[in-house]
Scaffold this motif. Sequence first.
Motif, PDB file in Angstrom:
ATOM      1  N   LEU A  18       8.479 -40.271  49.912  1.00 17.48           N
ATOM      2  CA  LEU A  18       9.935 -40.332  49.764  1.00 17.48           C
ATOM      3  C   LEU A  18      10.481 -38.921  49.928  1.00 17.48           C
ATOM      4  O   LEU A  18       9.829 -37.947  49.565  1.00 17.48           O
ATOM      5  N   SER A  19      11.704 -38.814  50.415  1.00 16.93           N
ATOM      6  CA  SER A  19      12.295 -37.496  50.637  1.00 16.93           C
ATOM      7  C   SER A  19      12.639 -36.789  49.328  1.00 16.93           C
ATOM      8  O   SER A  19      12.809 -35.585  49.311  1.00 16.93           O
ATOM      9  N   VAL A  20      12.728 -37.549  48.221  1.00 17.05           N
ATOM     10  CA  VAL A  20      13.274 -36.973  46.987  1.00 17.05           C
ATOM     11  C   VAL A  20      12.335 -37.001  45.787  1.00 17.05           C
ATOM     12  O   VAL A  20      12.749 -36.680  44.692  1.00 17.05           O
ATOM     13  N   ALA A  21      11.098 -37.382  45.960  1.00 22.67           N
ATOM     14  CA  ALA A  21      10.259 -37.562  44.777  1.00 22.67           C
ATOM     15  C   ALA A  21       8.898 -36.891  44.927  1.00 22.67           C
ATOM     16  O   ALA A  21       8.373 -36.753  46.018  1.00 22.67           O
ATOM     17  N   ASN A  22       8.347 -36.530  43.805  1.00 25.13           N
ATOM     18  CA  ASN A  22       6.989 -36.028  43.728  1.00 25.13           C
ATOM     19  C   ASN A  22       6.049 -37.211  43.973  1.00 25.13           C
ATOM     20  O   ASN A  22       6.161 -38.237  43.318  1.00 25.13           O
ATOM     21  N   GLN A  23       5.109 -37.069  44.860  1.00 23.43           N
ATOM     22  CA  GLN A  23       4.240 -38.180  45.227  1.00 23.43           C
ATOM     23  C   GLN A  23       2.960 -38.259  44.404  1.00 23.43           C
ATOM     24  O   GLN A  23       2.136 -39.127  44.629  1.00 23.43           O
ATOM     25  N   ARG A  24       2.769 -37.382  43.460  1.00 20.02           N
ATOM     26  CA  ARG A  24       1.529 -37.371  42.684  1.00 20.02           C
ATOM     27  C   ARG A  24       1.247 -38.713  42.030  1.00 20.02           C
ATOM     28  O   ARG A  24       0.157 -39.257  42.140  1.00 20.02           O
ATOM     29  N   GLN A  25       2.244 -39.298  41.352  1.00 17.61           N
ATOM     30  CA  GLN A  25       2.056 -40.576  40.667  1.00 17.61           C
ATOM     31  C   GLN A  25       1.752 -41.692  41.664  1.00 17.61           C
ATOM     32  O   GLN A  25       0.876 -42.507  41.451  1.00 17.61           O
ATOM     33  N   VAL A  73      15.772 -42.063  41.512  1.00 16.58           N
ATOM     34  CA  VAL A  73      15.221 -41.798  42.834  1.00 16.58           C
ATOM     35  C   VAL A  73      15.834 -42.735  43.865  1.00 16.58           C
ATOM     36  O   VAL A  73      16.158 -42.338  44.980  1.00 16.58           O
ATOM     37  N   LEU A  74      16.045 -43.984  43.500  1.00 12.43           N
ATOM     38  CA  LEU A  74      16.610 -44.957  44.433  1.00 12.43           C
ATOM     39  C   LEU A  74      17.991 -44.541  44.923  1.00 12.43           C
ATOM     40  O   LEU A  74      18.343 -44.777  46.073  1.00 12.43           O
ATOM     41  N   THR A  75      18.779 -43.938  44.059  1.00 13.17           N
ATOM     42  CA  THR A  75      20.132 -43.533  44.452  1.00 13.17           C
ATOM     43  C   THR A  75      20.105 -42.308  45.357  1.00 13.17           C
ATOM     44  O   THR A  75      21.106 -42.014  46.009  1.00 13.17           O
ATOM     45  N   LYS A  76      18.999 -41.603  45.407  1.00  5.96           N
ATOM     46  CA  LYS A  76      18.904 -40.368  46.188  1.00  5.96           C
ATOM     47  C   LYS A  76      18.163 -40.532  47.517  1.00  5.96           C
ATOM     48  O   LYS A  76      18.007 -39.564  48.249  1.00  5.96           O
ATOM     49  N   LEU A  77      17.703 -41.752  47.819  1.00  4.50           N
ATOM     50  CA  LEU A  77      17.038 -41.963  49.100  1.00  4.50           C
ATOM     51  C   LEU A  77      18.035 -41.705  50.229  1.00  4.50           C
ATOM     52  O   LEU A  77      19.223 -42.006  50.104  1.00  4.50           O
ATOM     53  N   ASN A  78      17.534 -41.168  51.349  1.00  3.70           N
ATOM     54  CA  ASN A  78      18.447 -40.933  52.472  1.00  3.70           C
ATOM     55  C   ASN A  78      18.728 -42.249  53.203  1.00  3.70           C
ATOM     56  O   ASN A  78      18.069 -43.267  52.964  1.00  3.70           O
ATOM     57  N   ALA A  79      19.718 -42.237  54.088  1.00  5.15           N
ATOM     58  CA  ALA A  79      20.153 -43.456  54.781  1.00  5.15           C
ATOM     59  C   ALA A  79      19.023 -44.092  55.587  1.00  5.15           C
ATOM     60  O   ALA A  79      18.888 -45.320  55.626  1.00  5.15           O
ATOM     61  N   GLY A  80      18.185 -43.276  56.223  1.00  6.94           N
ATOM     62  CA  GLY A  80      17.057 -43.796  56.997  1.00  6.94           C
ATOM     63  C   GLY A  80      16.039 -44.509  56.120  1.00  6.94           C
ATOM     64  O   GLY A  80      15.493 -45.542  56.508  1.00  6.94           O
ATOM     65  N   GLU A  81      15.773 -43.968  54.941  1.00  9.75           N
ATOM     66  CA  GLU A  81      14.829 -44.598  54.018  1.00  9.75           C
ATOM     67  C   GLU A  81      15.362 -45.942  53.531  1.00  9.75           C
ATOM     68  O   GLU A  81      14.637 -46.934  53.497  1.00  9.75           O
ATOM     69  N   LYS A  82      16.638 -45.963  53.151  1.00 10.31           N
ATOM     70  CA  LYS A  82      17.244 -47.211  52.663  1.00 10.31           C
ATOM     71  C   LYS A  82      17.240 -48.273  53.757  1.00 10.31           C
ATOM     72  O   LYS A  82      16.872 -49.426  53.527  1.00 10.31           O
ATOM     73  N   SER A  83      17.638 -47.887  54.959  1.00  2.65           N
ATOM     74  CA  SER A  83      17.704 -48.822  56.071  1.00  2.65           C
ATOM     75  C   SER A  83      16.313 -49.365  56.419  1.00  2.65           C
ATOM     76  O   SER A  83      16.137 -50.567  56.640  1.00  2.65           O
ATOM     77  N   ASN A  84      15.338 -48.489  56.460  1.00  2.00           N
ATOM     78  CA  ASN A  84      13.976 -48.897  56.809  1.00  2.00           C
ATOM     79  C   ASN A  84      13.361 -49.798  55.744  1.00  2.00           C
ATOM     80  O   ASN A  84      12.648 -50.753  56.058  1.00  2.00           O
ATOM     81  N   MET A  85      13.660 -49.514  54.496  1.00  2.00           N
ATOM     82  CA  MET A  85      13.156 -50.336  53.402  1.00  2.00           C
ATOM     83  C   MET A  85      13.726 -51.755  53.509  1.00  2.00           C
ATOM     84  O   MET A  85      13.012 -52.742  53.342  1.00  2.00           O
ATOM     85  N   GLN A  86      15.010 -51.853  53.801  1.00  2.00           N
ATOM     86  CA  GLN A  86      15.640 -53.159  53.960  1.00  2.00           C
ATOM     87  C   GLN A  86      15.080 -53.880  55.183  1.00  2.00           C
ATOM     88  O   GLN A  86      14.763 -55.066  55.131  1.00  2.00           O
ATOM     89  N   LYS A  87      14.934 -53.166  56.281  1.00  2.00           N
ATOM     90  CA  LYS A  87      14.399 -53.760  57.508  1.00  2.00           C
ATOM     91  C   LYS A  87      12.957 -54.253  57.285  1.00  2.00           C
ATOM     92  O   LYS A  87      12.599 -55.345  57.710  1.00  2.00           O
ATOM     93  N   TYR A  88      12.155 -53.463  56.605  1.00  2.00           N
ATOM     94  CA  TYR A  88      10.772 -53.847  56.313  1.00  2.00           C
ATOM     95  C   TYR A  88      10.749 -55.148  55.504  1.00  2.00           C
ATOM     96  O   TYR A  88      10.033 -56.088  55.822  1.00  2.00           O
ATOM     97  N   ASN A  89      11.552 -55.190  54.472  1.00  2.00           N
ATOM     98  CA  ASN A  89      11.592 -56.360  53.590  1.00  2.00           C
ATOM     99  C   ASN A  89      12.102 -57.602  54.321  1.00  2.00           C
ATOM    100  O   ASN A  89      11.567 -58.694  54.158  1.00  2.00           O
ATOM    101  N   ASN A  90      13.106 -57.446  55.150  1.00  2.00           N
ATOM    102  CA  ASN A  90      13.690 -58.573  55.873  1.00  2.00           C
ATOM    103  C   ASN A  90      12.863 -59.011  57.079  1.00  2.00           C
ATOM    104  O   ASN A  90      13.103 -60.072  57.641  1.00  2.00           O
ATOM    105  N   ASN A 104      19.883 -50.988  41.642  1.00  2.00           N
ATOM    106  CA  ASN A 104      19.910 -50.091  42.799  1.00  2.00           C
ATOM    107  C   ASN A 104      18.965 -50.576  43.889  1.00  2.00           C
ATOM    108  O   ASN A 104      19.236 -50.404  45.072  1.00  2.00           O
ATOM    109  N   LEU A 105      17.852 -51.191  43.509  1.00  2.00           N
ATOM    110  CA  LEU A 105      16.941 -51.761  44.495  1.00  2.00           C
ATOM    111  C   LEU A 105      17.635 -52.896  45.249  1.00  2.00           C
ATOM    112  O   LEU A 105      17.531 -53.003  46.469  1.00  2.00           O
ATOM    113  N   LYS A 106      18.370 -53.729  44.542  1.00  2.00           N
ATOM    114  CA  LYS A 106      19.132 -54.815  45.173  1.00  2.00           C
ATOM    115  C   LYS A 106      20.171 -54.253  46.145  1.00  2.00           C
ATOM    116  O   LYS A 106      20.360 -54.780  47.235  1.00  2.00           O
TER     117      LYS A 106
END
Length: 181
Positions: A18-25, A73-90, A104-106
Motif C-alpha cells: 500500500l502507498s500509505v502503510a508499513n508492510q511489516r504486519q 489507512v483506507l481513507t488514505k489510499l490513492n485513487a489508483g489503489e481504490k479503483s484497482n481494489m474495486q475492479k479486482y473485487n468486481n 470505508n471499505l464499502k
Amino acid sequence: DSEKSNMRGFIHLPTVRLSVANQRQSTQNIQGLTDYVNNFSPLKATMDAPISLDSREIMNYPFIYMVFPSGQVLTKLNAGEKSNMQKYNNSGGFLVIDVHDTQNLKNILGKEVSFRQVPIGHEIYNCFYNFILPDTKSTAQKRESEISLNRPINGIWIKNTLVGLSWAGGQAWSNQYKQEK
C-alpha cells in the motif's frame, strides 16, 4: 473428507503493498498463512514478491489477503489503489481483508457491496478445512482436520454472492500455526 485429503496444487500468495502503510504486519501474516498451508495441507504455498495495490498485476491472483493496520489507512489510499481494489473485487477476485473499518471499505468497493455474517451452514466453513465455532461443537473432541474459530466469519457480499471475507483477526494464521506446531 477423502476428496479434501487427495487435493493437490499450488497457491501463490503476494504481499500487497500500500502507498500509505508499513508492510511489516502484512508480510508477517502472509508468511504465517504460507507456513500454515504448507504444514497443514497437501497444497504447496509460496509467498510471491510484493505487488502494489494499484498494479494490474493483482488481477493475476484469484485470492488476495490484505492487512490494514488501522482503519485510517483506507481513507488514505490513492485513487489508483481504490479503483484497482474495486475492479479486482468486481472482476471475480476473492479478497480476505484484515480490517475493522467496514464503512470505508464499502465506500471503496462500491454501493452494491454489503457486509454480513457468513451463515454457519455455508460451504466456506468446510471447503477445505473444517472450521468449527464454539457453539456448533459442544464437548466433543476436535478432530485433526478441524480449526476452531472464536466467532463466525464476516463476509463481503455482492447481492447473494460471497466475494470476500472481512477478517478482523490480526495475526490469526500466525497464531493458529504457532499453537498447533
